[in-house]
Write a protein that holds these residues in place. Structure first.
Motif, PDB file in Angstrom:
ATOM      1  N   ASN A  34      -4.920   7.443  -0.873  1.00 47.28           N
ATOM      2  CA  ASN A  34      -5.875   7.218  -1.960  1.00 47.28           C
ATOM      3  C   ASN A  34      -6.986   6.268  -1.555  1.00 47.28           C
ATOM      4  O   ASN A  34      -8.020   6.216  -2.220  1.00 47.28           O
ATOM      5  N   ASN A  35      -6.803   5.494  -0.514  1.00 49.79           N
ATOM      6  CA  ASN A  35      -7.828   4.563  -0.047  1.00 49.79           C
ATOM      7  C   ASN A  35      -8.806   5.208   0.929  1.00 49.79           C
ATOM      8  O   ASN A  35      -9.769   4.571   1.328  1.00 49.79           O
ATOM      9  N   ASN A  91       0.851  -1.193   0.000  1.00 50.96           N
ATOM     10  CA  ASN A  91       0.000   0.000   0.000  1.00 50.96           C
ATOM     11  C   ASN A  91       0.887   1.243   0.000  1.00 50.96           C
ATOM     12  O   ASN A  91       1.030   1.899   1.023  1.00 50.96           O
ATOM     13  N   ASP A 143     -10.679   8.561  -9.501  1.00 52.94           N
ATOM     14  CA  ASP A 143     -10.176   7.228  -9.142  1.00 52.94           C
ATOM     15  C   ASP A 143      -8.902   6.939  -9.901  1.00 52.94           C
ATOM     16  O   ASP A 143      -8.770   7.279 -11.074  1.00 52.94           O
TER      17      ASP A 143
END
Length: 85
Positions: A58-59, A53, A84
């Motif tokens: 971004n998550n 990760n 996205d």
């Protein structure tokens, strides 16, 4: 280490007015360590696992709160403002 605690115990017994000082300094040190641990574990800017990760920010969803304290902010009504990837 026990000699330091023995010296502190001796000082507290002879000067009981130092008890609030030790309580407040100990509480402040504890809270500052807890805040640094929270920043290291919960902040999306910190990446502990760069292979799986590399960009954890971004998550994060648009309605996920990651700040400790916000004034007049309702995270449940926020809409997505980024693309996205």
């Amino acid at each position: 280490m026990s000699s330091i605690l023995g010296t502190v115990a001796k000082q507290v017994k002879s000067h009981p007015a130092l008890i609030p000082l030790f309580i407040f300094i100990g509480g402040g040190a504890t809270m500052s360590v807890m805040y640094v641990c929270r920043l290291a574990l919960k902040n999306p800017d910190v990446s502990w696992d760069r292979k799986n990760n590399p960009e954890p920010w971004n998550n994060m969803g648009p309605n996920q709160q990651y700040k400790l304290f916000t004034v007049n902010m309702d995270y449940s009504k926020l809409k997505k403002d980024r693309p996205d990837f």
